[in-house]
Design an enzyme around this catalytic site. Structure first.
Site, PDB file in Angstrom:
ATOM      1  N   CYS A 282       0.760  -1.259   0.000  1.00 41.40           N
ATOM      2  CA  CYS A 282       0.000   0.000   0.000  1.00 41.40           C
ATOM      3  C   CYS A 282       0.784   1.300   0.000  1.00 41.40           C
ATOM      4  O   CYS A 282       0.365   2.260  -0.647  1.00 41.40           O
ATOM      5  CB  CYS A 282      -0.977  -0.013   1.165  1.00 41.40           C
ATOM      6  SG  CYS A 282      -2.195  -1.305   0.958  1.00 41.40           S
ATOM      7  N   PHE A 344       7.833  -8.526   3.503  1.00 37.39           N
ATOM      8  CA  PHE A 344       8.130  -7.077   3.554  1.00 37.39           C
ATOM      9  C   PHE A 344       8.291  -6.566   4.982  1.00 37.39           C
ATOM     10  O   PHE A 344       8.774  -5.461   5.206  1.00 37.39           O
ATOM     11  CB  PHE A 344       7.085  -6.280   2.776  1.00 37.39           C
ATOM     12  CG  PHE A 344       5.785  -6.023   3.493  1.00 37.39           C
ATOM     13  CD1 PHE A 344       4.775  -6.982   3.508  1.00 37.39           C
ATOM     14  CD2 PHE A 344       5.549  -4.813   4.137  1.00 37.39           C
ATOM     15  CE1 PHE A 344       3.570  -6.742   4.153  1.00 37.39           C
ATOM     16  CE2 PHE A 344       4.342  -4.556   4.782  1.00 37.39           C
ATOM     17  CZ  PHE A 344       3.360  -5.534   4.791  1.00 37.39           C
TER      18      PHE A 344
HETATM   19  P1  NAD Z   1      -5.922  -8.626  -1.625  1.00 39.88           P
HETATM   20  O1  NAD Z   1      -5.394  -8.628  -2.995  1.00 39.88           O
HETATM   21  O2  NAD Z   1      -5.250  -9.436  -0.566  1.00 39.88           O
HETATM   22  O3  NAD Z   1      -7.453  -9.097  -1.640  1.00 39.88           O
HETATM   23  C1  NAD Z   1      -8.400  -8.616  -2.529  1.00 39.88           C
HETATM   24  C2  NAD Z   1      -9.349  -9.764  -2.903  1.00 39.88           C
HETATM   25  O4  NAD Z   1     -10.440  -9.229  -3.664  1.00 39.88           O
HETATM   26  C3  NAD Z   1      -8.720 -10.853  -3.770  1.00 39.88           C
HETATM   27  O5  NAD Z   1      -8.818 -12.107  -3.114  1.00 39.88           O
HETATM   28  C4  NAD Z   1      -9.534 -10.810  -5.076  1.00 39.88           C
HETATM   29  O6  NAD Z   1      -9.717 -12.088  -5.663  1.00 39.88           O
HETATM   30  C5  NAD Z   1     -10.840 -10.225  -4.598  1.00 39.88           C
HETATM   31  N1  NAD Z   1     -11.654  -9.617  -5.668  1.00 39.88           N
HETATM   32  C6  NAD Z   1     -11.276  -8.716  -6.606  1.00 39.88           C
HETATM   33  N2  NAD Z   1     -12.320  -8.357  -7.366  1.00 39.88           N
HETATM   34  C7  NAD Z   1     -13.402  -9.050  -6.929  1.00 39.88           C
HETATM   35  C8  NAD Z   1     -14.776  -9.103  -7.307  1.00 39.88           C
HETATM   36  N3  NAD Z   1     -15.255  -8.351  -8.293  1.00 39.88           N
HETATM   37  N4  NAD Z   1     -15.585  -9.930  -6.622  1.00 39.88           N
HETATM   38  C9  NAD Z   1     -15.123 -10.700  -5.610  1.00 39.88           C
HETATM   39  N5  NAD Z   1     -13.837 -10.681  -5.192  1.00 39.88           N
HETATM   40  C10 NAD Z   1     -12.973  -9.861  -5.846  1.00 39.88           C
HETATM   41  O7  NAD Z   1      -5.984  -7.103  -1.189  1.00 39.88           O
HETATM   42  P2  NAD Z   1      -5.877  -6.505   0.311  1.00 39.88           P
HETATM   43  O8  NAD Z   1      -4.455  -6.432   0.740  1.00 39.88           O
HETATM   44  O9  NAD Z   1      -6.882  -7.174   1.169  1.00 39.88           O
HETATM   45  O10 NAD Z   1      -6.326  -5.001   0.039  1.00 39.88           O
HETATM   46  C11 NAD Z   1      -7.673  -4.676  -0.261  1.00 39.88           C
HETATM   47  C12 NAD Z   1      -7.835  -3.167  -0.147  1.00 39.88           C
HETATM   48  O11 NAD Z   1      -7.587  -2.771   1.212  1.00 39.88           O
HETATM   49  C13 NAD Z   1      -6.871  -2.350  -1.010  1.00 39.88           C
HETATM   50  O12 NAD Z   1      -7.549  -1.209  -1.463  1.00 39.88           O
HETATM   51  C14 NAD Z   1      -5.781  -1.935  -0.028  1.00 39.88           C
HETATM   52  O13 NAD Z   1      -5.191  -0.720  -0.397  1.00 39.88           O
HETATM   53  C15 NAD Z   1      -6.562  -1.756   1.260  1.00 39.88           C
HETATM   54  N6  NAD Z   1      -5.794  -1.953   2.500  1.00 39.88           N
HETATM   55  C16 NAD Z   1      -4.908  -3.003   2.601  1.00 39.88           C
HETATM   56  C17 NAD Z   1      -4.226  -3.207   3.806  1.00 39.88           C
HETATM   57  C18 NAD Z   1      -3.258  -4.347   3.960  1.00 39.88           C
HETATM   58  O14 NAD Z   1      -2.622  -4.411   4.999  1.00 39.88           O
HETATM   59  N7  NAD Z   1      -3.103  -5.235   3.013  1.00 39.88           N
HETATM   60  C19 NAD Z   1      -4.488  -2.374   4.903  1.00 39.88           C
HETATM   61  C20 NAD Z   1      -5.408  -1.340   4.770  1.00 39.88           C
HETATM   62  C21 NAD Z   1      -6.069  -1.142   3.558  1.00 39.88           C
HETATM   63  C1  UGA Z   2       0.619   0.151   6.545  1.00 39.34           C
HETATM   64  C2  UGA Z   2       0.082   1.096   7.626  1.00 39.34           C
HETATM   65  O1  UGA Z   2       0.921   1.024   8.790  1.00 39.34           O
HETATM   66  C3  UGA Z   2      -1.354   0.720   7.999  1.00 39.34           C
HETATM   67  O2  UGA Z   2      -1.882   1.672   8.929  1.00 39.34           O
HETATM   68  C4  UGA Z   2      -2.217   0.699   6.737  1.00 39.34           C
HETATM   69  O3  UGA Z   2      -3.524   0.277   7.037  1.00 39.34           O
HETATM   70  C5  UGA Z   2      -1.612  -0.244   5.724  1.00 39.34           C
HETATM   71  O4  UGA Z   2      -0.241   0.163   5.440  1.00 39.34           O
HETATM   72  C6  UGA Z   2      -2.330  -0.222   4.394  1.00 39.34           C
HETATM   73  O5  UGA Z   2      -3.043   0.697   4.086  1.00 39.34           O
HETATM   74  O6  UGA Z   2      -2.046  -1.181   3.676  1.00 39.34           O
HETATM   75  P1  UGA Z   2       1.633  -2.307   6.531  1.00 39.34           P
HETATM   76  O7  UGA Z   2       2.119  -1.922   5.175  1.00 39.34           O
HETATM   77  O8  UGA Z   2       0.899  -3.578   6.676  1.00 39.34           O
HETATM   78  O9  UGA Z   2       0.684  -1.154   7.117  1.00 39.34           O
HETATM   79  O10 UGA Z   2       2.882  -2.388   7.547  1.00 39.34           O
HETATM   80  P2  UGA Z   2       3.781  -1.266   8.249  1.00 39.34           P
HETATM   81  O11 UGA Z   2       4.048  -1.691   9.628  1.00 39.34           O
HETATM   82  O12 UGA Z   2       3.252   0.087   8.064  1.00 39.34           O
HETATM   83  O13 UGA Z   2       5.148  -1.413   7.448  1.00 39.34           O
HETATM   84  C7  UGA Z   2       5.278  -0.953   6.104  1.00 39.34           C
HETATM   85  C8  UGA Z   2       6.733  -1.014   5.695  1.00 39.34           C
HETATM   86  O14 UGA Z   2       7.491  -0.025   6.401  1.00 39.34           O
HETATM   87  C9  UGA Z   2       7.416  -2.354   6.019  1.00 39.34           C
HETATM   88  O15 UGA Z   2       8.275  -2.706   4.963  1.00 39.34           O
HETATM   89  C10 UGA Z   2       8.195  -2.061   7.283  1.00 39.34           C
HETATM   90  O16 UGA Z   2       9.314  -2.896   7.437  1.00 39.34           O
HETATM   91  C11 UGA Z   2       8.607  -0.617   7.043  1.00 39.34           C
HETATM   92  N1  UGA Z   2       8.901   0.117   8.293  1.00 39.34           N
HETATM   93  C12 UGA Z   2       7.933   0.346   9.205  1.00 39.34           C
HETATM   94  C13 UGA Z   2      10.186   0.599   8.499  1.00 39.34           C
HETATM   95  O17 UGA Z   2      11.100   0.417   7.667  1.00 39.34           O
HETATM   96  N2  UGA Z   2      10.444   1.299   9.655  1.00 39.34           N
HETATM   97  C14 UGA Z   2       9.489   1.546  10.589  1.00 39.34           C
HETATM   98  O18 UGA Z   2       9.804   2.196  11.611  1.00 39.34           O
HETATM   99  C15 UGA Z   2       8.196   1.052  10.355  1.00 39.34           C
END
Ligand code: NAD
Ligand code: UGA
Length: 477
Positions: A282, A344
């Site tokens: 992200c 990561f």
């Molecule tokens: P992901 O790729 O792990 O999961 C998304 C899922 O959606 C997949 O399994 C895919 O098959 C499914 N999908 C896609 N289109 C579909 C459809 N039309 N119908 C049914 N299923 C469908 O993604 P994620 O990491 O869970 O991220 C999802 C969203 O949340 C993103 O916008 C991301 O930016 C946000 N987000 C992610 C994190 C994180 O830590 N990964 C944290 C906060 C926010």
């Molecule tokens: C990050 C945000 O922390 C979440 O709040 C958010 O919801 C999420 O993105 C998202 O939108 O996907 P995440 O990417 O899961 O979460 O993990 P983080 O702990 O933020 O780490 C991100 C990257 O930064 C990692 O590669 C981590 O190793 C690095 N990092 C983190 C550093 O190098 N130094 C730090 O002090 C902290």
């Protein structure tokens, strides 16, 4: 009118949808939570009897799935049916950076979100609250709204009654601590216009989150706050990583600098750990999205400011691979290098945008043979990540074939470090902190190096075994 919520449907069983819905089901036993996905394999994994084989590794997740699955938490591919039954639908699908067309390389690709909106428009019955859980560009709710509205005319013709509200409820969990973050969030953000719908969503969270942590804003503020939150966090990491390079030149120590600046309560100590560069699905995508929006709205200075955070991160990752090559007498060709950590960050099996990918690719391109260890990442995933044929076209075909054959995977750390010229720590897994360097040193080819890009090793313990030691933000001993 107060909306009664009985059934929740979440579209997208990924890193956000799976854990978030598991926690809602756990905290709200009176609600039925259905998580649906188009990916049949993923759903099969969520339904796996062997809880060690869920598609996502998160501390604490398997215990919740064990408690709730089959009770009020269900994973399936029955998208149409579950949308029809739902009072509230979370859209939790992927929103990666566009690779083609207008905005390629920066803007988010909303095709999966749009597909969801169309499915909801087609199948939903009665009043449905549609919640943006995915991270989305500002004003996406407008797009969803207009797709849903266009279905209303059609429904009237067919005598089907359906109404919708769109809310933004971005997710702030971090991987590796997702369950802890969901159980005890700093805040829950709800953006919307219709107070009844906002209350209905807020009531779900009130089952375990205190009222004063539930922030209510307009939709656009909520969408923008999510992007900005990630941009601020990533900016701190690029800031501290930039200073780590300066520390190595000047004799300062990044750990000491971090501690000193983090003690200022206005700055705070979190997110000041220098590492090999931020990864994860992200940070980069969300900042690039912010850059795209700023350019779109005619704010090039704002765009350049944020783009700098990503540029610094790219530079920093390559800086690490370059300095490894430099210390190994300027060449790693035909040398073996042990890579400790491919995810990561620690406590996740996710490798998306992991700095390990960029650093490993650089070393492979330089001709090194990599021996890779990670406690949770599946080697098949590493194959995909390092397959440069499949990733991009900047390599010549000769480079591609060398690189694809240039690595092996080892579950055992000591076997992984056997006969290598260098060990590089790229992820801060707990087990790497307690390695027996005496043992490793004996099996390495001399002169041998240990590069600690996470600053987690005890430099004295490593150096006392006769190994050369380099730590990020401190340099060599
Ligand atoms: P992901 O790729 O792990 O999961 C998304 C899922 O959606 C997949 O399994 C895919 O098959 C499914 N999908 C896609 N289109 C579909 C459809 N039309 N119908 C049914 N299923 C469908 O993604 P994620 O990491 O869970 O991220 C999802 C969203 O949340 C993103 O916008 C991301 O930016 C946000 N987000 C992610 C994190 C994180 O830590 N990964 C944290 C906060 C926010
Ligand atoms: C990050 C945000 O922390 C979440 O709040 C958010 O919801 C999420 O993105 C998202 O939108 O996907 P995440 O990417 O899961 O979460 O993990 P983080 O702990 O933020 O780490 C991100 C990257 O930064 C990692 O590669 C981590 O190793 C690095 N990092 C983190 C550093 O190098 N130094 C730090 O002090 C902290």
């Amino acid at each position: 009118m107060k909306y009664k919520i009985n059934n929740i449907c979440c579209i997208g069983a990924g890193y956000v949808g799976g854990p978030t819905m598991a926690v809602i089901a756990d905290k709200c036993p009176n609600l039925t939570v259905d998580v649906v996905d188009i990916n049949e394999e993923r759903i099969k994994q969520w339904n796996n009897k062997d809880l060690d084989r869920l598609p996502i590794f998160e501390p604490g997740l398997s215990e919740i799935v064990e408690r709730c699955r089959g009770r009020n938490l269900h994973f399936s591919n029955f998208i149409e049916e579950k949308i029809r039954n739902a009072d509230i639908i979370f859209i939790s699908v992927n929103t990666p950076t566009k690779t083609k067309g207008v905005g390629a390389g920066k803007a988010s690709d909303l095709k999966w979100v749009e597909a969801c909106a169309r499915q909801v428009a087609k199948y939903a019955i009665g009043h449905t609250i549609v919640v943006e859980k995915s991270t989305l560009p500002v004003r996406t709710a407008e797009v969803i709204r207009s797709i849903l509205d266009s279905s209303l005319k059609h429904n009237r013709k067919e005598n089907k009654s359906s109404t919708f509200d769109v809310l933004s409820n971005p997710e702030f969990l971090s991987e590796g601590s997702a369950i802890k973050d969901l159980n005890d969030p700093d805040r829950v953000l709800i953006g919307g216009e219709n107070t009844d719908s906002i209350e209905a969503l807020s009531d779900i969270y009130k089952n375990w989150v205190s009222k004063n942590k539930i922030l209510k804003t307009n939709v656009w503020s909520s969408e923008l706050a999510k992007l900005t939150s990630n941009a601020f966090l990533a900016q701190r990491i690029s800031s501290i990583n930039s200073i780590s390079a300066l520390c190595e030149k000047t004799g300062a120590d990044i750990r000491e600098v971090s501690r000193a600046i983090g003690s200022d309560s206005r700055i705070g100590s979190k997110f000041l750990e220098s590492g090999p560069g931020f990864g994860g699905s992200c940070f980069k995508k969300d900042i690039l999205n912010l850059v795209y929006l700023s350019e779109y709205f005619g704010l090039p200075e704002v765009a350049n400011f944020w783009e700098g955070v990503v540029k610094l991160n790219n530079w920093h990752q390559h800086r690490i691979s370059k300095l490894i090559v430099k210390r190994l007498f300027g060449t790693v060709s035909n040398k073996k290098i042990c890579i400790l950590g491919f995810s990561f960050k620690a406590d996740t099996n996710d490798t998306r945008e992991s700095s390990s990918i960029a650093i490993c690719k650089d070393l492979l391109e330089e001709g090194a043979f990599l021996k890779i260890n990670d406690p949770k990442v599946d080697p098949d995933q590493i194959t995909k990540d390092l397959d440069i044929n499949y990733q991009n076209d900047i390599y010549t075909s000769e480079q591609k074939s060398t690189a694809n054959e240039g690595w092996s995977f080892h579950r055992n750390i000591y076997e992984c470090a056997e006969d290598v010229d260098a060990v590089v720590v790229l992820t801060e897994w707990e087990e790497y902190k307690n390695i027996n360097w005496e043992l490793i040193s004996k099996s390495m080819r001399k002169p041998a190096w240990v590069f600690d890009a996470r600053s987690i090793l005890n430099s004295k313990k490593v150096s006392s075994t006769g190994l050369n030691f380099w730590r990020l933000g401190k340099g060599s001993k």
